[in-house]
Design a protein around this motif. Structure first.
Motif, PDB file in Angstrom:
ATOM      1  N   HIS A   2       0.819  -1.203   0.000  1.00 44.22           N
ATOM      2  CA  HIS A   2       0.000   0.000   0.000  1.00 44.22           C
ATOM      3  C   HIS A   2       0.860   1.263   0.000  1.00 44.22           C
ATOM      4  CE1 HIS A   2      -3.125  -2.899   1.214  1.00 44.22           C
ATOM      5  NE2 HIS A   2      -3.961  -2.020   0.693  1.00 44.22           N
ATOM      6  N   ILE A   5       2.125   1.963  -3.475  1.00 46.21           N
ATOM      7  CA  ILE A   5       1.082   2.590  -4.290  1.00 46.21           C
ATOM      8  C   ILE A   5       0.937   4.059  -3.930  1.00 46.21           C
ATOM      9  CG2 ILE A   5      -1.396   2.583  -4.817  1.00 46.21           C
ATOM     10  CD1 ILE A   5      -1.353  -0.449  -4.322  1.00 46.21           C
ATOM     11  N   PHE A   6       0.980   4.357  -2.636  1.00 47.94           N
ATOM     12  CA  PHE A   6       0.866   5.746  -2.173  1.00 47.94           C
ATOM     13  C   PHE A   6       1.985   6.611  -2.749  1.00 47.94           C
ATOM     14  CE2 PHE A   6       1.796   9.168   0.775  1.00 47.94           C
ATOM     15  CZ  PHE A   6       0.545   9.723   0.988  1.00 47.94           C
ATOM     16  N   THR A  48      -3.287   7.700  -4.281  1.00 49.03           N
ATOM     17  CA  THR A  48      -2.987   8.087  -2.898  1.00 49.03           C
ATOM     18  C   THR A  48      -4.195   7.903  -1.991  1.00 49.03           C
ATOM     19  OG1 THR A  48      -3.474  10.387  -3.475  1.00 49.03           O
ATOM     20  CG2 THR A  48      -1.168   9.714  -3.524  1.00 49.03           C
ATOM     21  N   ALA A  51      -4.599   4.283  -1.017  1.00 53.09           N
ATOM     22  CA  ALA A  51      -3.591   3.744  -0.097  1.00 53.09           C
ATOM     23  C   ALA A  51      -3.297   4.710   1.047  1.00 53.09           C
ATOM     24  CB  ALA A  51      -2.300   3.448  -0.865  1.00 53.09           C
ATOM     25  N   ARG A  52      -4.240   5.599   1.370  1.00 52.05           N
ATOM     26  CA  ARG A  52      -3.961   6.673   2.317  1.00 52.05           C
ATOM     27  C   ARG A  52      -3.741   6.189   3.745  1.00 52.05           C
ATOM     28  NH1 ARG A  52      -9.312   6.587   1.207  1.00 52.05           N
ATOM     29  NH2 ARG A  52     -10.797   6.576   2.931  1.00 52.05           N
ATOM     30  N   SER A  54      -1.913   3.657   4.652  1.00 53.34           N
ATOM     31  CA  SER A  54      -0.690   2.858   4.740  1.00 53.34           C
ATOM     32  C   SER A  54       0.266   3.449   5.757  1.00 53.34           C
ATOM     33  CB  SER A  54       0.004   2.785   3.370  1.00 53.34           C
ATOM     34  OG  SER A  54       0.356   4.073   2.946  1.00 53.34           O
ATOM     35  N   ASP A  62       9.860  -4.211   0.025  1.00 53.88           N
ATOM     36  CA  ASP A  62       9.045  -3.090  -0.450  1.00 53.88           C
ATOM     37  C   ASP A  62       9.904  -2.053  -1.162  1.00 53.88           C
ATOM     38  OD1 ASP A  62       6.554  -3.959   0.655  1.00 53.88           O
ATOM     39  OD2 ASP A  62       7.275  -3.348   2.618  1.00 53.88           O
TER      40      ASP A  62
END
Length: 479
Positions: A2, A5-6, A48, A51-52, A54, A62
């Motif tokens: 996540h 992605i963010f 964002t 995935a906010r 995260s 990662d």
């Protein structure tokens, strides 16, 4: 995942804002950049928001995915306004990837008449890519242990919060040095007779060692010896470690093994090639020195500016510039290539091995910056160099299978992987560009630029089943 992605969403929002700035500054292309900025920022906002929630901390796996994906996202975003301007998807992606990786290869011609908004966007891509790579190389790659980059780990603590603060502090200090050098370079360009627009755009592509110019003749458009010597100096400054600048300012520590090695090697090569050019041409000694110094420094630092078609100076120069393509600048700089630190360690390893063979009871420790180099660092350097040449060979084969002649395929593969820009030969040499190549070839070369900028292993590890098995286990929720 996540958080990855963010971050990618944040990158899209950043590039959307940059397009908005371009739209404000340049009236002739403001609709293109306004539309591109809105589309890019909207896509980034969706990511964002998704995935906010995260967390900030990341595992090492990662970091591999984030580093690889962010640079691809940046290239795609950078190509959006170029596509809206009228370039084909392959050309837009190639140009943007070349810009964000500070390679400098181009498919564009007629640059002298290209709208200023497009020229500024290309320069901005290289400026962002240059400082972005410095931060990636020093703050991320040591954690990933890519190519011996553990040497540049600034903290031994494994605490995520502390590492995050250190990375943020380093990024801020790097940005200050970077902007200061760009400003000084632009002021000197102005003093040398450039227009304000040319001074700003060329300062951005000089310090980023990117080499994009607003003219088909590259930096050769400016016939002023003052401007060419100024450019040579600032290209060299961009190829020195930014951590070294920070150390010089904060601690007054000037000693740096790879800086010394790079400067000595450059001086020797420039003097030898200058002597050869004087002996085989009509150039006066000072003119020959300026031409050789500019183009050698430009190629070694992977900038790609050119003031002359050096392939016309004779076979020796063609051969020399081909091999200089792989050298690169210092680790921790905006330059690409194999990097001076790795070549220096490889040379010292060879010397140590020969010394140990001469005396069975003698143990020679390899040192860097006065400290013994750990075995895993040397292994990382060796693995990197092996993969570097293996990847170069594979790219050459693929390009040859796609129809390129051997010279163009070999030169194209190396110039993409080393992030240099121009190659050798009549097609992609300093007097040509990449426009005549097929879309398939351009895509392969763009991928080569991507691999070279991220030092290959960062990307190639994602293609291994072991990585995804471990990553899959990492993503499983705890019981």
């Amino acid at each position: 995942m996540h958080f990855v992605i963010f971050i990618n969403g944040a990158v899209l929002i950043f590039f959307g804002g940059a397009m908005g700035l371009d739209a404000i500054l340049f009236q002739s292309t403001n609709r293109i950049f306004l539309l591109g900025g809105l589309l890019t920022a909207f896509a980034g906002s969706m990511l964002t928001l998704a995935a906010r929630q995260s967390q900030v901390q990341m595992a090492r796996l990662d970091a591999f995915v984030m580093t690889s994906s962010v640079w691809m996202t940046a290239a795609v975003a950078g190509g959006v306004p170029l596509f809206l301007w009228g370039m084909t998807p392959a050309d837009a992606f190639f140009e943007a990837m070349s810009g964000i990786t500070t390679t400098g290869s181009t498919v564009m011609s007629g640059l002298d008449k290209t709208p200023r908004g497009i020229i500024f966007w290309r320069a901005m891509l290289q400026a962002v890519g240059g400082v972005g790579f410095v931060v990636t190389a020093i703050a991320v790659m040591p954690v990933l242990k890519v190519g011996g980059m553990q040497l540049f780990r600034t903290e031994s603590s494994d605490k995520g919060d502390k590492e995050m603060r250190n990375a943020a502090m380093f990024a801020a200090a790097t940005l200050r040095v970077y902007l200061a050098l760009i400003t000084l370079c632009a002021l000197l360009y102005l003093a040398g007779g450039m227009s304000l627009f040319d001074a700003i755009t060329h300062a951005m592509t000089t310090l980023s060692t990117g080499g994009y110019s607003g003219y088909d003749a590259s930096f050769g458009h400016f016939q002023s010896p003052f401007l060419q010597w100024t450019c040579t100096g600032f290209i060299l400054l961009g190829a020195l470690p930014f951590a070294w600048y920070i150390r010089v300012v904060n601690r007054r520590v000037f000693r740096n093994d790879q800086v010394s090695a790079m400067l000595w090697c450059l001086a020797i090569v420039i003097l030898l090639l200058t002597a050869r050019l004087i002996a085989t041409s009509h150039h006066a000694p000072l003119e020959a020195l300026r031409l050789v110094a500019f183009n050698v420094v430009s190629v070694v630092t992977t900038t790609g500016y050119a003031t002359a078609d050096y392939t016309g100076w004779g076979p020796l120069f063609v051969t020399a510039f081909f091999f200089l393509t792989a050298v690169g600048g210092c680790t921790g700089s905006t330059a690409g290539g194999g990097k001076a630190m790795r070549w220096l360690l490889a040379w010292r390893a060879v010397v140590a091995k020969v010394t140990n063979l001469q005396s069975k009871h003698r143990v020679t420790r390899i040192k860097f910056q006065g400290q013994a180099v750990e075995e895993d660092v040397l292994n990382g350097v060796v693995v990197f160099l092996v993969f570097y040449f293996a990847t170069f060979l594979m790219l050459t084969i693929v390009l040859a299978l796609l129809g390129l002649d051997l010279e163009t395929a070999t030169s194209g593969a190396l110039t993409a992987l080393a992030n240099v820009g121009p190659g050798v030969g009549s097609l992609i040499g300093p007097a040509g560009n990449f426009a005549a190549l097929s879309d398939a070839v351009k895509t392969v070369l763009a991928f080569g630029m991507y691999l070279g900028r991220l030092e290959m292993l960062t990307v190639l590890v994602l293609f291994t089943p072991v990585f995804w098995r471990e990553y899959g286990l990492h993503l499983r929720p705890p019981r």
